[in-house]
Design a protein around this motif. Structure first.
Motif, PDB file in Angstrom:
ATOM      1  N   MET A   1      71.747  49.511  67.994  1.00 11.59           N
ATOM      2  CA  MET A   1      72.305  47.970  67.698  1.00 11.59           C
ATOM      3  C   MET A   1      73.385  48.412  66.434  1.00 11.59           C
ATOM      4  O   MET A   1      73.528  48.439  65.321  1.00 11.59           O
ATOM      5  N   GLY A   2      73.521  46.755  66.228  1.00  7.14           N
ATOM      6  CA  GLY A   2      75.267  47.463  65.406  1.00  7.14           C
ATOM      7  C   GLY A   2      75.695  46.729  64.580  1.00  7.14           C
ATOM      8  O   GLY A   2      75.575  44.755  64.546  1.00  7.14           O
ATOM      9  N   LEU A   3      76.472  46.284  64.450  1.00  9.94           N
ATOM     10  CA  LEU A   3      78.045  45.341  63.516  1.00  9.94           C
ATOM     11  C   LEU A   3      78.793  45.891  64.275  1.00  9.94           C
ATOM     12  O   LEU A   3      79.987  46.903  64.181  1.00  9.94           O
ATOM     13  N   ILE A   4      79.769  44.173  65.138  1.00  7.16           N
ATOM     14  CA  ILE A   4      81.006  44.607  65.433  1.00  7.16           C
ATOM     15  C   ILE A   4      82.268  43.301  64.466  1.00  7.16           C
ATOM     16  O   ILE A   4      81.290  42.319  64.006  1.00  7.16           O
ATOM     17  N   LEU A   5      83.360  43.818  63.893  1.00  3.37           N
ATOM     18  CA  LEU A   5      84.448  42.881  63.486  1.00  3.37           C
ATOM     19  C   LEU A   5      85.000  42.487  63.888  1.00  3.37           C
ATOM     20  O   LEU A   5      85.999  42.900  65.159  1.00  3.37           O
TER      21      LEU A   5
ATOM     22  N   ASP B   1      84.824  53.053  58.901  1.00  3.62           N
ATOM     23  CA  ASP B   1      83.567  53.878  59.137  1.00  3.62           C
ATOM     24  C   ASP B   1      82.010  53.083  59.463  1.00  3.62           C
ATOM     25  O   ASP B   1      81.116  54.004  60.185  1.00  3.62           O
ATOM     26  N   TYR B   2      82.193  52.313  58.983  1.00  4.70           N
ATOM     27  CA  TYR B   2      80.766  50.752  59.044  1.00  4.70           C
ATOM     28  C   TYR B   2      80.259  50.080  60.674  1.00  4.70           C
ATOM     29  O   TYR B   2      79.248  49.971  60.596  1.00  4.70           O
ATOM     30  N   VAL B   3      81.763  50.286  60.990  1.00  2.00           N
ATOM     31  CA  VAL B   3      81.022  49.249  61.881  1.00  2.00           C
ATOM     32  C   VAL B   3      81.650  49.320  63.316  1.00  2.00           C
ATOM     33  O   VAL B   3      81.685  50.862  63.273  1.00  2.00           O
ATOM     34  N   ASP B   4      80.198  49.125  64.494  1.00  2.00           N
ATOM     35  CA  ASP B   4      80.583  49.601  65.528  1.00  2.00           C
ATOM     36  C   ASP B   4      81.668  49.184  66.380  1.00  2.00           C
ATOM     37  O   ASP B   4      82.150  49.745  67.870  1.00  2.00           O
ATOM     38  N   GLY B   5      81.931  48.370  66.865  1.00  2.00           N
ATOM     39  CA  GLY B   5      83.542  48.019  67.009  1.00  2.00           C
ATOM     40  C   GLY B   5      84.097  46.786  66.221  1.00  2.00           C
ATOM     41  O   GLY B   5      84.268  46.476  65.587  1.00  2.00           O
ATOM     42  N   ILE B   6      85.411  46.811  67.023  1.00  2.00           N
ATOM     43  CA  ILE B   6      86.707  45.656  66.587  1.00  2.00           C
ATOM     44  C   ILE B   6      87.191  44.547  68.275  1.00  2.00           C
ATOM     45  O   ILE B   6      87.184  45.247  68.680  1.00  2.00           O
ATOM     46  N   LYS B   7      86.933  43.751  67.168  1.00  3.69           N
ATOM     47  CA  LYS B   7      87.079  42.452  68.119  1.00  3.69           C
ATOM     48  C   LYS B   7      88.154  41.412  68.211  1.00  3.69           C
ATOM     49  O   LYS B   7      88.668  41.367  66.811  1.00  3.69           O
ATOM     50  N   ILE B   8      89.368  41.268  68.651  1.00  5.00           N
ATOM     51  CA  ILE B   8      90.533  41.302  68.657  1.00  5.00           C
ATOM     52  C   ILE B   8      90.658  39.294  68.785  1.00  5.00           C
ATOM     53  O   ILE B   8      90.140  39.304  70.269  1.00  5.00           O
ATOM     54  N   GLY B   9      90.978  38.486  68.385  1.00  2.00           N
ATOM     55  CA  GLY B   9      90.522  37.464  68.368  1.00  2.00           C
ATOM     56  C   GLY B   9      91.963  36.328  69.049  1.00  2.00           C
ATOM     57  O   GLY B   9      92.794  37.277  69.030  1.00  2.00           O
ATOM     58  N   ILE B  10      92.162  35.433  70.249  1.00  2.00           N
ATOM     59  CA  ILE B  10      93.478  35.183  70.431  1.00  2.00           C
ATOM     60  C   ILE B  10      94.892  35.133  70.025  1.00  2.00           C
ATOM     61  O   ILE B  10      95.818  35.803  69.767  1.00  2.00           O
ATOM     62  N   PRO B  11      94.392  34.482  68.454  1.00  2.00           N
ATOM     63  CA  PRO B  11      95.415  33.833  67.045  1.00  2.00           C
ATOM     64  C   PRO B  11      96.318  35.560  66.754  1.00  2.00           C
ATOM     65  O   PRO B  11      97.315  35.749  67.140  1.00  2.00           O
TER      66      PRO B  11
ATOM     67  N   LYS C   1      99.251  43.752  58.665  1.00  2.00           N
ATOM     68  CA  LYS C   1      98.628  44.207  57.298  1.00  2.00           C
ATOM     69  C   LYS C   1      97.488  44.120  56.448  1.00  2.00           C
ATOM     70  O   LYS C   1      97.273  45.720  56.185  1.00  2.00           O
ATOM     71  N   LYS C   2      97.135  42.819  56.431  1.00  2.00           N
ATOM     72  CA  LYS C   2      95.871  42.492  56.456  1.00  2.00           C
ATOM     73  C   LYS C   2      95.111  43.005  57.152  1.00  2.00           C
ATOM     74  O   LYS C   2      93.961  44.216  56.602  1.00  2.00           O
ATOM     75  N   ALA C   3      95.112  43.804  58.247  1.00  6.14           N
ATOM     76  CA  ALA C   3      94.402  43.834  59.019  1.00  6.14           C
ATOM     77  C   ALA C   3      94.312  45.327  58.724  1.00  6.14           C
ATOM     78  O   ALA C   3      92.519  45.812  59.302  1.00  6.14           O
ATOM     79  N   LEU C   4      94.647  46.247  58.950  1.00  4.09           N
ATOM     80  CA  LEU C   4      95.067  47.935  58.859  1.00  4.09           C
ATOM     81  C   LEU C   4      93.916  48.052  57.559  1.00  4.09           C
ATOM     82  O   LEU C   4      93.776  48.385  57.799  1.00  4.09           O
ATOM     83  N   GLU C   5      94.290  47.183  56.174  1.00  2.00           N
ATOM     84  CA  GLU C   5      94.198  47.227  55.047  1.00  2.00           C
ATOM     85  C   GLU C   5      91.698  47.234  55.016  1.00  2.00           C
ATOM     86  O   GLU C   5      91.680  47.877  54.702  1.00  2.00           O
ATOM     87  N   ILE C   6      91.988  46.574  55.508  1.00  2.00           N
ATOM     88  CA  ILE C   6      90.527  45.629  55.853  1.00  2.00           C
ATOM     89  C   ILE C   6      89.998  47.213  57.133  1.00  2.00           C
ATOM     90  O   ILE C   6      88.943  47.787  56.735  1.00  2.00           O
ATOM     91  N   LEU C   7      90.363  47.520  57.954  1.00  2.00           N
ATOM     92  CA  LEU C   7      90.380  48.742  59.200  1.00  2.00           C
ATOM     93  C   LEU C   7      89.790  49.584  58.062  1.00  2.00           C
ATOM     94  O   LEU C   7      88.673  50.476  58.338  1.00  2.00           O
ATOM     95  N   ASN C   8      90.662  50.432  57.600  1.00  2.00           N
ATOM     96  CA  ASN C   8      90.877  51.344  56.292  1.00  2.00           C
ATOM     97  C   ASN C   8      89.837  51.433  55.892  1.00  2.00           C
ATOM     98  O   ASN C   8      88.515  53.184  55.484  1.00  2.00           O
ATOM     99  N   ASP C   9      89.474  50.530  55.340  1.00  2.00           N
ATOM    100  CA  ASP C   9      88.246  50.447  54.154  1.00  2.00           C
ATOM    101  C   ASP C   9      86.703  50.426  55.664  1.00  2.00           C
ATOM    102  O   ASP C   9      86.095  50.928  54.512  1.00  2.00           O
TER     103      ASP C   9
END
Lengths: 224, 224
Positions: free
Chosen positions: B1-5, B24-34, B13-21
């Motif tokens: 059970m977990g969390l997907i960003l 380690d804490y999320v289980d997955g990353i979902k990238i949307g159409i935009p 740039k903003k996405a990279l900043e957030i991912l760096n932060d």
């Protein structure tokens, strides 16, 4: 009544070649998801300037919450006259937000009422009446209904009136013949691979238009 | 059970900043159409290499004929572990072709069973049983069901069994609280704006995980 060219997964170079040949003969150009993902906005711009005064349609088949559909549309709105979304997502916090955005930005909204492949019979057709009612309520510029099933086009035309534009894919590889959808009540037939994979796209377009005219004479409708 | 960003319309740039932060804490990353339309494949690559060993999901919400869904997926397959498509397009010449492509290319298929916004009640829920049966027949790795309506998650979990992964959006701006979907049977909660719009994405993620754990203790489920 007319013909819309579908460009789905061509290179920019190939798309430009085909557009140069057939631009004068088609009424619109529909750009599919693969092309939009693969290419940049400057590619889109060069494509559009190569064939002006036609109806340019972004076919992302949007099917998300309103917020995402609006954000997505906003990224490409400058290059298109119309966008396609699925009626299946429903109105509240979905199509209502997208329709408002389109209104405010002079974009034509086109809703998929049902699709052209066999799988559309499993769910889309099952919910056809509700889908029709959603289209009625949103009152978009146009709808998509499949050339492969003219009886669905006929039903939608009869129950939604003459004002709404009907756009019909499914000609060629998917099985419908040119003109069949127009006879059932469509305004535009959407054709992709039958043109883009032809050795002579121009000849293919001319043959499709001739076939449309023949079919329309048979069913007693005057074209254009 | 977990969390997907969920990353929908951020700059690279903003996405990279957030991912760096928060990587380690999320289980997955979902990238949307935009994001997929706005950015190039090299942007995707730099994003992915900044946060490896997580589940990367392409959320194009594919809803087209099989041919177009496969062509679209093929363009982005190299960057993702999983892709999301709509179950309402149906199986024949639709999801069957996409499922075959995913099988052959080691991609996880995730089907939308129903959505998180109010409009989903108009059509998606009306057809819920048929949607569930399509999911059952396609037998994908996972399905999407809304955190905003835990009763739907519970129904799908009970009738589809424990093997299928359930991914649930709708936390935050759309109204669901962290942990509610997990308690109803989801494996992952998908959170976007609550994290990406926070002044401290890391703190937001940590608070969400704490809230999930609290909620899971309340409903008697052990997390992770």
């Amino acid at each position: 009544m007319g013909l819309i060219l579908a460009i789905d997964d061509l290179s920019v170079k190939k798309a430009l070649e085909i557009l140069n040949d057939v631009c004068d003969y088609v009424d619109g150009i529909k750009i599919g998801i693969p092309f939009l993902i693969r290419n940049s906005s400057s590619d889109l711009k060069s494509l559009k300037t190569s064939c002006t005064k036609k109806l340019w349609i972004a076919d992302l088949k949007l099917a998300d919450i309103g917020y995402i559909m609006v954000r997505t549309t906003d990224l490409i709105a400058g290059f298109f006259d119309a966008i396609i979304a699925h009626s299946f997502v429903g109105i509240k916090n979905g199509l209502d937000e997208l329709a408002r955005y389109c209104d405010e930005n002079g974009l034509k909204l086109v809703l998929v009422a049902t699709m052209s492949h066999e799988g559309a019979k499993e769910l889309y057709d099952f919910a056809l009446i509700r889908m029709r009612d959603i289209v009625k309520q949103v009152n978009p510029w146009g709808l998509v209904a499949p050339a492969t099933r003219p009886e669905v086009i006929y039903f939608l035309r009869r129950t939604l009136g003459s004002k709404i534009k009907i756009l019909s894919p499914g000609i060629g590889p998917q099985g419908a013949l040119p003109g069949e959808a127009l006879c059932a009540g469509s305004n535009y037939e959407i054709v992709g691979r039958l043109i883009t994979r032809s050795n002579s796209p121009l000849k293919a377009v001319q043959e499709i238009i001739s076939a449309q005219k023949r079919k329309l004479r048979e069913c007693g409708i005057n074209m254009r």
